[in-house]
Design an enzyme around this catalytic site. Structure first.
Site, PDB file in Angstrom:
ATOM      1  CG  HIS A   1      -1.789   1.230   1.299  1.00 53.30           C
ATOM      2  ND1 HIS A   1      -2.991   1.307   0.632  1.00 53.30           N
ATOM      3  CD2 HIS A   1      -1.626   2.421   1.910  1.00 53.30           C
ATOM      4  CE1 HIS A   1      -3.538   2.490   0.842  1.00 53.30           C
ATOM      5  NE2 HIS A   1      -2.733   3.186   1.621  1.00 53.30           N
TER       6      HIS A   1
ATOM      7  CE  LYS B   1      -9.117   1.539   3.110  1.00 55.42           C
ATOM      8  NZ  LYS B   1      -9.154   2.891   2.584  1.00 55.42           N
TER       9      LYS B   1
HETATM   10  N1  URA Z   1      -5.891   6.337   2.632  1.00 58.29           N
HETATM   11  C1  URA Z   1      -6.840   5.575   3.241  1.00 58.29           C
HETATM   12  O1  URA Z   1      -7.184   4.491   2.777  1.00 58.29           O
HETATM   13  N2  URA Z   1      -7.382   6.047   4.364  1.00 58.29           N
HETATM   14  C2  URA Z   1      -7.034   7.226   4.936  1.00 58.29           C
HETATM   15  O2  URA Z   1      -7.557   7.563   5.967  1.00 58.29           O
HETATM   16  C3  URA Z   1      -6.055   8.002   4.286  1.00 58.29           C
HETATM   17  C4  URA Z   1      -5.488   7.533   3.138  1.00 58.29           C
END
Ligand code: URA
Length: 439
Positions: free
Chosen positions: A82, A187
């Site tokens: 990520h 996520k």
């Molecule tokens: N990206 C995300 O998925 N969540 C956030 O709070 C900030 C950046």
């Protein structure tokens, strides 16, 4: 429980218990807490912060607010990456098939671009026919067959994040490290990831512009990921200038294919993109036990680029997700902008600065990005740099080519780009692409 008491508690700086946090997430998703009350709690968190334990509890509660994937029956480590987002950051397009070609299983759920930063889904959707709305069954089947799937967050994956993020973006409460950490990690855990490599960007084009803020986020992400049972490492990397040479959706797909195919796109660039992709992928292999150390991991990753297996995996993914695989051999089949414009250097010199934020904002003016969630994109729009920071350029040589359609605000784009570019007479000091690692 009474939510008003939990707002009071956080307002006064006390820590909430895991039980209280689980309750408030469940109650909010069930519609039992009003947005205005949750907004007050978020603002209290924004000022008082969350401990690692509170953030871990929030991450866990958000993760199970919807469906979660379990890919234990698919052999191979489930590994993802990520990035906190930037300009020209198309690493995922190269890294996901590359890691799969090296033995990882990559269940990548990505987001769209908003503001000056781009989003992986928008880039993938620039490929004619490519679908990102995979069902859970299709996602699983694709991972089983080719080890990589790249899709959008569905309605039932982490609904708590969907609702909280919307509210945070409307109440100036996005920029709190605990909330960001829980949003990102929930996520990743829900999509079935066991091993996670994080790329925290710092510099003008990053969410965390100052290095000390990037440190804080990196440390928090690392601690909470570990407490949540993930194997995790974090790289803090430069986002003062765009990554690679292309900014804009189809242009970035073309650059990614050029890197995967080891094709010289005709510019002396993309070296930073290639280096960072190799480093992040090598980190994925080391952390998941597929390589004994970073050196061996790098060799494996470079071999998968050299022998064409990473490119073949990318082609298989494009085909499987409905995209036109002919773009791999002919990137001219990607959407093309109607018009182009070259910008020339006003003097001889070395490039001192290519401000990523201003270049990202120029991309929006050209039609490559959006300021609101419903802004339509021009997939062919964007720009291509011809030089990077520290490189020499002669007076009147082109430093950027802009690509746009009739709806572009060309004047705004040119103004932003002229402000983004500066020259110095002597070669400036090199800026490190990879600034730090955690652990
Ligand atoms: N990206 C995300 O998925 N969540 C956030 O709070 C900030 C950046």
């Amino acid at each position: 429980m009474v939510f008003l008491e939990l707002i009071e508690k956080k307002k006064g700086g006390a820590a909430l218990s895991a039980e209280e946090i689980r309750w408030l997430v469940d109650a909010y998703v069930a519609g039992e807490i009003a947005d205005f009350q949750m907004a007050a709690w978020l603002m209290a968190v924004r000022w008082q912060g969350l401990s690692d334990e509170e953030t871990t509890a929030l991450t866990g509660a958000m993760t199970v607010s919807g469906i979660t994937f379990d890919f234990a029956d698919i052999s191979g480590p489930k590994v993802d990456k990520h990035s906190t987002g930037g300009v020209g950051d198309k690493v995922s397009l190269i890294l996901a098939p590359l890691a799969a070609a090296c033995g990882c299983v990559v269940p990548m759920v990505s987001g769209r671009g908003l503001g000056h930063t781009g989003g992986t889904l928008d880039k993938l959707e620039a490929i004619p026919g490519f679908r990102t709305d995979l069902t859970a069954a299709a996602f699983r089947a694709q991972l089983t067959d080719i080890g990589v799937a790249m899709g959008a967050q569905t309605e039932d994956l982490v609904p708590a994040d969907r609702r909280l993020y919307e509210l945070r973006s409307l109440t100036a409460t996005v920029d709190e490290t605990g909330l960001i950490t829980a949003s990102i990690l929930s996520k990743k855990i829900a999509e079935g990831t066991e091993v996670l490599v994080l790329d925290v960007k710092t510099g003008s084009g990053a969410f965390m512009q100052r290095l000390e803020d990037a440190h804080r986020l990196a440390d928090r992400l690392h601690s909470v990921a570990t407490l949540s049972g993930l194997r995790c490492s974090v790289l803090i990397t430069d986002m003062e200038q765009p990554l690679g040479m292309a900014v804009g959706n189809a242009l970035e797909v073309a650059e990614s294919i050029d890197v995967l195919a080891r094709r010289d796109p005709g510019f002396a660039g993309s070296a930073d993109l290639e280096t960072l992709t190799i480093e992040l992928t090598a980190e994925m292999l080391t952390l998941s036990g597929l390589a004994p150390d970073t050196r061996a991991a790098r060799d494996t990753v470079v071999a998968a680029l050299d022998d064409g297996s990473a490119l073949r995996r990318f082609t298989a993914m494009v085909e499987r997700q409905g995209g036109d695989p002919r773009i791999v051999d002919d990137t001219g089949l990607l959407p093309q902008a109607a018009q182009s414009l070259d910008l020339a250097a006003g003097a001889d010199g070395y490039v001192a600065h290519l401000d990523a934020r201003l270049i990202g904002e120029a991309g929006i003016a050209l039609g490559a990005g959006r300021t609101r969630r419903d802004t339509p994109l021009d997939p062919g729009a964007g720009l291509r740099l011809h030089v990077k920071r520290g490189q020499p350029i002669a007076r009147d040589a082109t430093w950027a080519t802009l690509y746009h359609g009739p709806g572009a605000d060309l004047e705004r784009a040119v103004t932003k780009l002229e402000a983004a570019f500066s020259l110095v007479p002597d070669k400036p000091e090199e800026v490190h692409l990879i600034k730090e690692r955690r652990p």
